[in-house]
Design a protein around this motif. Structure first.
Motif, PDB file in Angstrom:
ATOM      1  N   GLY A 169       0.727  -1.359  -0.118  1.00 34.01           N
ATOM      2  CA  GLY A 169      -0.169   0.117  -0.082  1.00 34.01           C
ATOM      3  C   GLY A 169       0.952   1.017   0.072  1.00 34.01           C
ATOM      4  N   VAL A 170       1.704   1.603   0.928  1.00 38.39           N
ATOM      5  CA  VAL A 170       2.570   2.523   1.073  1.00 38.39           C
ATOM      6  C   VAL A 170       3.581   2.804  -0.286  1.00 38.39           C
ATOM      7  N   SER A 171       4.031   1.582  -0.754  1.00 46.81           N
ATOM      8  CA  SER A 171       4.780   1.577  -1.957  1.00 46.81           C
ATOM      9  C   SER A 171       4.085   2.315  -3.219  1.00 46.81           C
ATOM     10  N   LEU A 172       2.638   2.358  -3.012  1.00 48.08           N
ATOM     11  CA  LEU A 172       2.031   2.934  -4.232  1.00 48.08           C
ATOM     12  C   LEU A 172       2.243   4.597  -4.241  1.00 48.08           C
ATOM     13  N   MET A 173       2.576   5.153  -2.926  1.00 48.61           N
ATOM     14  CA  MET A 173       2.694   6.322  -2.872  1.00 48.61           C
ATOM     15  C   MET A 173       4.387   6.886  -2.935  1.00 48.61           C
ATOM     16  N   PHE A 174       4.466   7.650  -4.265  1.00 45.78           N
ATOM     17  CA  PHE A 174       5.794   8.041  -4.192  1.00 45.78           C
ATOM     18  C   PHE A 174       6.838   6.943  -3.968  1.00 45.78           C
ATOM     19  N   GLY A 175       6.492   5.788  -4.095  1.00 47.95           N
ATOM     20  CA  GLY A 175       7.398   4.582  -3.653  1.00 47.95           C
ATOM     21  C   GLY A 175       7.759   4.213  -2.318  1.00 47.95           C
ATOM     22  N   GLY A 176       7.140   4.896  -1.239  1.00 49.84           N
ATOM     23  CA  GLY A 176       7.130   4.471   0.009  1.00 49.84           C
ATOM     24  C   GLY A 176       7.403   5.772   0.692  1.00 49.84           C
ATOM     25  N   ASP A 177       7.174   5.520   2.007  1.00 49.83           N
ATOM     26  CA  ASP A 177       7.155   6.892   3.068  1.00 49.83           C
ATOM     27  C   ASP A 177       8.596   7.237   3.533  1.00 49.83           C
ATOM     28  N   GLY A 178       9.729   6.370   3.117  1.00 47.75           N
ATOM     29  CA  GLY A 178      11.061   6.684   3.481  1.00 47.75           C
ATOM     30  C   GLY A 178      11.675   7.650   2.780  1.00 47.75           C
ATOM     31  N   LYS A 179      12.471   8.597   3.255  1.00 48.28           N
ATOM     32  CA  LYS A 179      13.466   9.525   2.450  1.00 48.28           C
ATOM     33  C   LYS A 179      14.108   8.597   1.251  1.00 48.28           C
ATOM     34  N   CYS A 180      14.520   7.523   1.526  1.00 49.04           N
ATOM     35  CA  CYS A 180      15.083   6.504   0.689  1.00 49.04           C
ATOM     36  C   CYS A 180      13.944   5.816  -0.368  1.00 49.04           C
TER      37      CYS A 180
END
Lengths: 269, 197
Positions: free
Chosen positions: A125-136
């Motif tokens: 789910g998270v990876s669909l948003m800008f590839g994830g919520d981490g800086k990297c």
């Protein structure tokens, strides 16, 4: 008396069918290769598919017919390979230990979050948003899609990063398929070096995103005597096939993003 | 002859087992992900439907009807079909291993499939020109039902490969969107409803 006739008819049909089937199964029995049954007994029966066959039955059949190489069973390990070799009457080949490894070490203190994610709590789910919520954008998301996939309870999330307990890992590759970032790969050998980073950005950008990032400085490539380390797309990778486990790359790495994995010591302990 | 053609067409299109009668939904949803498995499954279904009808029709007419035991139909048919499929499996394994390998996984799956049982039961409720089906007509009906099953499977395998790649809303991904697609395909088959009249 009305009840007698139906009972007789159903019983007769059942009896005819049953006897017919038993006779047919004896008359038309197909000889099953005894080796297959024996080999099947040696395999752990996890049906994980790590060997690349449909399950333990499929692998046993392939082994018996000589199509498959021995030693592909990760959960069974060296003991299973030796048992199978005994049934087949072959020499025990070299058994390669395997384990899954997460190629990211971006723990909470080394990298930061890019945004506050409040959606469905899965990595996919998270990876669909800008590839994830981490800086990297390459790194581990840490919501544990791999933890759910693991049948052996070998994966846990420690400090925001998935960590695989090599001791428990059967290298079944379920987590490899589950990780939306493709961070998990199988390494093999007795003792191997492995790069715990997947960031393909240039050195400075990678370092900004995570303090543990590989900057592609090539020092490991120069240090390696067996040509196992290569750098492409600003990221070092170690080829388990060639790695001798000497640890020279580990010593020279300025970012400390290479780790040594002693599969033999961990899995035998 | 006209009756046979009517029965055949009706079994495939107007009375399609999957999309009009909603029998055999389990394999319809379970095995329709890929075209080749869908075709393999359908071939096994056609084969078993024909065979089951060939055996159950005489049992109904010569045993059950004679003793007035119509209420035993369901249990006797299940018993016979299950045994029959097992027997076919043994025979295939021995004499036609290649066919056994291609049908092998699907044969036991459809042993007690409701579409197979359904066709054998419905052979006796269906009427043509105000009378029941003869033996030949029942076989034609089964063949048509099997082909209708294949048609539905093949169409749906195609639909499904498109659906899998489409950008469905997160909540509908997977089974929900598949069921919605199945219902739309089923609505499409309602268009054949006037054909029999």
């Amino acid at each position: 008396m009305n009840i007698i006739i139906p009972i007789i008819i159903v019983a007769a049909i059942g009896l005819i069918a049953g006897v017919g089937l038993s006779i047919a199964s004896i008359v038309m029995a197909v000889p099953v290769d005894e080796k297959v049954t024996e080999i099947r007994g040696c395999l752990p029966g996890a049906n994980c598919g790590a060997c690349g066959y449909s399950g333990c039955d499929g692998y046993a059949a392939a082994l018996a017919s000589g199509e498959a190489a021995n030693g592909l069973c990760s959960p069974g390990g060296a003991k299973c390979a030796a048992d199978v070799a005994a049934v087949l009457g072959e020499e025990v080949g070299e058994f390669k230990r395997r384990a899954a490894v997460v190629h990211c070490d971006g723990t909470c203190d080394k990298t930061e979050k890019l945004y506050d994610y409040r959606g469905i709590q899965t990595c996919a789910g998270v990876s669909l948003m800008f590839g994830g919520d981490g800086k990297c954008s390459y790194g581990c998301i840490g919501l544990g899609d791999c933890v759910k996939a693991c049948q052996y309870g070998a994966i846990s999330i420690c400090n925001g990063v998935a960590v695989i307990n090599t001791k428990r890992c059967a290298a079944c590759s379920e987590c490899v398929a589950a990780c939306p970032k493709g961070l998990i790969r199988i390494v093999y050998g007795d003792k191997v070096a492995d790069v715990s980073c997947s960031n393909k950005d240039k050195g400075a950008a990678a370092k900004k995103a995570c303090k543990n990032a590989c900057i592609g400085c090539m020092r490991c490539v120069k240090a390696c005597e067996s040509g196992a380390v290569t750098v492409s797309n600003n990221l070092a990778t170690v080829d388990s096939e060639k790695c001798t486990g000497c640890g020279k790359c580990f010593e020279v790495c300025p970012s400390k993003c290479i780790r040594m994995i002693d599969l033999k010591a961990l899995q035998e302990a | 002859m006209a009756a046979i053609i009517t029965i055949f067409i009706a079994a495939i299109l107007t009375d399609n087992f999957v999309l009009s009668k909603f029998l055999g939904i389990c394999p319809f949803l379970g095995v329709s992900k890929k075209l080749n498995t869908a075709v393999g499954m359908s071939a096994a279904v056609i084969f078993v439907m024909l065979l089951a009808t060939a055996v159950t029709y005489p049992i109904q007419v010569h045993i059950l009807d004679v003793y007035d035991l119509g209420y035993l139909q369901t249990i006797v048919f299940i018993l016979v079909i299950a045994a029959l499929v097992q027997l076919v499996e043994i025979v295939l394994k021995k004499y036609i291993p290649s066919l056994y390998k291609s049908l092998g996984i699907y044969l036991p799956l459809i042993t007690t499939n409701c579409a197979v049982l359904g066709v054998t039961l419905l052979n006796f409720t269906k009427t043509v020109d105000g009378r029941g089906l003869t033996y030949i007509e029942a076989l034609v009906n089964s063949l048509g039902a099997g082909l209708g099953f294949m048609l539905a499977m093949v169409i749906f395998a195609g639909v499904r490969s498109r659906v899998e790649q489409s950008d469905a809303p997160e909540a509908l991904k997977g089974l929900p969107i598949t069921l919605i697609a199945a219902s739309i395909v089923s609505v499409g088959f309602l268009g054949f409803a006037g054909l029999g009249a």
